[in-house]
Structures are given as structure tokens and as C-alpha cells.
Scaffold this motif. Structure first.
Motif, PDB file in Angstrom:
ATOM      1  N   TYR A  92      44.148  27.597  38.492  1.00 54.35           N
ATOM      2  CA  TYR A  92      44.078  28.900  39.176  1.00 54.35           C
ATOM      3  C   TYR A  92      42.998  29.729  38.489  1.00 54.35           C
ATOM      4  O   TYR A  92      42.892  29.742  37.264  1.00 54.35           O
ATOM      5  CB  TYR A  92      45.433  29.611  39.103  1.00 54.35           C
ATOM      6  N   ASP A 110      44.492  33.882  43.414  1.00 51.63           N
ATOM      7  CA  ASP A 110      45.216  32.621  43.587  1.00 51.63           C
ATOM      8  C   ASP A 110      46.244  32.406  42.472  1.00 51.63           C
ATOM      9  O   ASP A 110      46.858  31.341  42.390  1.00 51.63           O
ATOM     10  CB  ASP A 110      44.254  31.432  43.657  1.00 51.63           C
ATOM     11  N   ARG A 145      51.545  32.474  52.727  1.00 48.48           N
ATOM     12  CA  ARG A 145      50.791  31.876  51.622  1.00 48.48           C
ATOM     13  C   ARG A 145      51.701  30.923  50.851  1.00 48.48           C
ATOM     14  O   ARG A 145      52.807  31.268  50.455  1.00 48.48           O
ATOM     15  CB  ARG A 145      50.225  32.951  50.700  1.00 48.48           C
ATOM     16  N   GLU A 163      48.652  27.477  47.173  1.00 55.27           N
ATOM     17  CA  GLU A 163      47.648  28.527  47.334  1.00 55.27           C
ATOM     18  C   GLU A 163      47.695  29.554  46.212  1.00 55.27           C
ATOM     19  O   GLU A 163      46.648  30.046  45.773  1.00 55.27           O
ATOM     20  CB  GLU A 163      47.850  29.249  48.666  1.00 55.27           C
ATOM     21  N   VAL A 164      48.906  29.878  45.775  1.00 54.47           N
ATOM     22  CA  VAL A 164      49.087  30.896  44.725  1.00 54.47           C
ATOM     23  C   VAL A 164      50.101  30.401  43.707  1.00 54.47           C
ATOM     24  O   VAL A 164      51.219  30.027  44.068  1.00 54.47           O
ATOM     25  CB  VAL A 164      49.581  32.244  45.317  1.00 54.47           C
ATOM     26  N   LYS A 193      46.120  21.869  40.039  1.00 57.25           N
ATOM     27  CA  LYS A 193      45.286  21.849  41.265  1.00 57.25           C
ATOM     28  C   LYS A 193      44.179  20.807  41.134  1.00 57.25           C
ATOM     29  O   LYS A 193      43.723  20.499  40.057  1.00 57.25           O
ATOM     30  CB  LYS A 193      44.698  23.239  41.473  1.00 57.25           C
TER      31      LYS A 193
END
Length: 335
Positions: free
Chosen positions: A179, A242, A264, A269-270, A335
Motif C-alpha cells: 500500500y 489505498d 471499495r 483496494e484498501v 499486493k
């Protein structure tokens, strides 16, 4: 007819002084057989010692006050349980006071505890308090601070956690996961815990060469409503992010709810990290990654420190700094 100490002494065939010593736990020079006989007679006669009269003799009520800002926040009941368990072990009772994080109500609670002649106070101050309470300064009553760092007369010690390191761990985890644009949704920044968490947040960003101007903090309340409202506000303003580091778990839970409503995905995404590790953190969907505070231990050690001060025992360490721990759950993902 009310049973008196003289009646107990007559039935037990001892002096009133002996009965008084047994009642006030100053019976080291009395045989166990005599103590057992006195206690047996008191039980059979349903004799209840006059606490106020006893306090006038001993100058102690064997009662301590516990002041907390918000009993609805699941962090504080566990802290209170730790304090109560230790107090009970040492023969003390606790009077609980909830202040709703309001300075005026907090001062009224303190005044009430002083009037009740508590022997000492465990004090978790409002997140907005910067100085000591005036009535405490004047009362000369022993105080142990928990989760807050304020210096004023009467403070015998502090039980605090490493908020700086905890925040650094949480933000560093978000950055390690990939992030990049991480916001800090905070409670009030007047208190030392809030300031330390902000500094830990900035340190982690700096280590990843993220400029200061890219750091963003939203200051509010340690409540789920604030986490929810903050996300809705950010959405209206079109702020790009994010990752979220939240001042406590309640803020994080509110934020997750708002993010879901906005469509979201958490954590794809976050990513969201909270602080405290309250029981609700593992019940929300997704389960909240958070920084665990040893809240039971904080209350337990605070009561132990205060009672040691009351009984004139030496306190090995007046300021105790407890460690936090990163608890990784499903609100963050590599991620």
C-alpha cells in the motif's frame, strides 16, 4: 438488636482490642486459633464491621477509584477487569467512574472520589486533557496514570504502552504489503498517545521515502462513527488513498463499514490497520489487522503499583512502558 464489637468480644471470650485487631488485619501477634474463633463468632452473629468507623482509626478505606474515559469502548472494560482483579487480591475495593471523555464530567468524578475518601486513584484521563486536575493537585492523593502521560502532583507512577513503536509497526506493515498512499484517521491529537502514534506513522513513511507533504491525518474521536464519517468525507473530497492507519479499532471498524458502502474492496483496494485489538476486531468482516495493547495487564499493574504506594512498599519502577504487538488478519494483504 444490633450486634456490637463488645458483644463479639464477650462471646469469643477475648478483649475488644483483640476483635479490633482481627477486623483491621493487624493480628500478627494473635494466635490462629483466636483469630478463627473471633471470625466464627462474627459470622454466626452476622456482624458487619463499620467501614467508616474503621477508616477513621486506620486512616484508610481500602477503596481505590478508577477513572476511565469511555466504558462503551471495549478497550476499557478489560483494563478495568485487570485493575479489579489485582485490587481484590490485595483486599481492596474499586469505585468505577466513566467520564464520557468530557473534561467537566471527569473533574466531577474526581471530586466525588475525593469526597468518598478513596485511598488512591487509577486515572485514565480524557484524550483532550493536557494538564492535571486541579482538585487532584490540592487533595494530595496518590495517583497512578494509565495510558496517559501527564505530570502533576500526586502521581506515583505511570503504566503506558509504546504507542510510537506500535504505530510504526502498523504503518510499516501496510507499506511492506505494497500500500502506497496511507492516511492516518486519528482520535484527538492533544494527548501523548495520539501524538506518539502520529510520530510513529510519520517515521514509517519517511523510511519509505514518502515526503512529509504526502502524510495526511484526520483528527476526530475514538469512535466508530468518526471512522465512518471520515471515509465518507474523504470520498466526497475525492482524496486518493489505498491504506488506512486508524487511531483505534473502533475507528477502523467504522471505516471498513463506510468503505463497503462505497464499493471499495478491503483489503484488495484498501488495507486497514487498527489499534488496541479489542474483541470486535476479530468479528468484523474482514477481520481487522491491528496493534495489540496489553490492556488487562495495564489495569493489573496499575492497581499493583498504586497499592504498593498506599502501603508504603518500594516501587521498583515508577514508569512502566509495555510493548505492543502487530496482529495480522484479513484487512491487509500482500499486493
Amino acid at each position: 438488636m444490633k450486634v456490637t464489637i463488645k458483644d463479639i468480644a464477650r462471646i469469643a471470650e477475648v478483649s475488644t482490642a483483640t476483635v479490633s485487631k482481627v477486623i483491621n488485619h493487624k493480628d500478627h501477634d494473635i494466635s490462629q486459633a483466636t483469630k478463627d474463633r473471633v471470625n466464627k463468632v462474627m459470622k454466626e452473629c452476622n456482624y458487619v464491621p463499620n467501614v467508616m468507623a474503621r477508616s477513621l482509626i486506620t486512616k484508610k478505606t481500602k477503596t481505590i477509584g478508577l477513572v476511565i474515559p469511555d466504558i462503551r469502548n471495549p478497550f476499557f472494560p478489560e483494563l478495568a477487569r485487570g485493575a479489579e482483579d489485582k485490587a481484590n487480591e490485595e483486599g481492596y475495593n474499586i469505585i468505577f467512574c466513566n467520564t464520557d471523555d468530557e473534561l467537566v464530567k471527569e473533574e466531577k468524578c474526581i471530586d466525588m472520589l475525593v469526597e468518598k475518601m478513596v485511598d488512591g486513584i487509577i486515572f485514565t484521563a480524557s484524550a483532550r486533557r493536557k494538564t492535571g486536575v486541579e482538585s487532584l493537585k490540592q487533595a494530595s492523593i496518590p495517583i497512578v496514570l494509565v495510558d496517559r502521560d501527564i505530570d502533576f502532583k500526586g502521581v506515583k507512577g505511570k503504566i503506558i504502552v509504546d504507542n510510537f513503536q506500535g504505530a510504526y509497526q502498523g504503518v510499516r506493515h501496510l507499506l511492506d504489503c505494497g500500500y502506497k498512499k496511507i492516511l492516518f484517521i486519528s482520535g484527538p491529537l492533544q494527548s501523548k498517545p495520539g501524538i506518539d502514534r502520529y510520530e510513529g506513522y510519520k517515521k514509517a513513511l519517511k523510511e519509505f521515502d514518502i515526503p512529509d507533504q504526502d502524510a495526511m491525518v484526520l483528527e476526530g474521536e475514538y469512535k466508530s462513527e468518526w471512522g465512518y464519517d471520515a471515509i465518507k468525507l474523504l470520498s466526497q473530497q475525492g482524496v486518493v488513498f489505498d491504506g488506512l492507519f486508524c487511531g483505534d479499532d473502533l475507528i477502523g471498524i467504522g471505516a471498513i463499514k463506510a468503505l463497503k458502502e462505497l464499493g471499495r474492496d478491503v483489503p484488495r483496494e484498501v488495507g486497514v490497520v487498527g489499534f488496541d485489538d479489542i474483541y470486535m476486531a476479530s468479528l468484523v468482516d474482514p477481520e481487522l489487522t491491528t496493534i495489540k495493547q496489553p490492556n488487562y495487564e495495564m489495569g493489573y499493574q496499575a492497581a499493583g503499583m498504586l497499592i504498593s504506594a498506599l502501603e508504603k512498599k518500594s516501587i521498583r519502577k515508577k514508569d512502566i512502558l509495555l510493548d505492543t504487538k502487530l496482529v495480522i488478519r484479513k484487512s491487509t494483504i500482500k499486493k
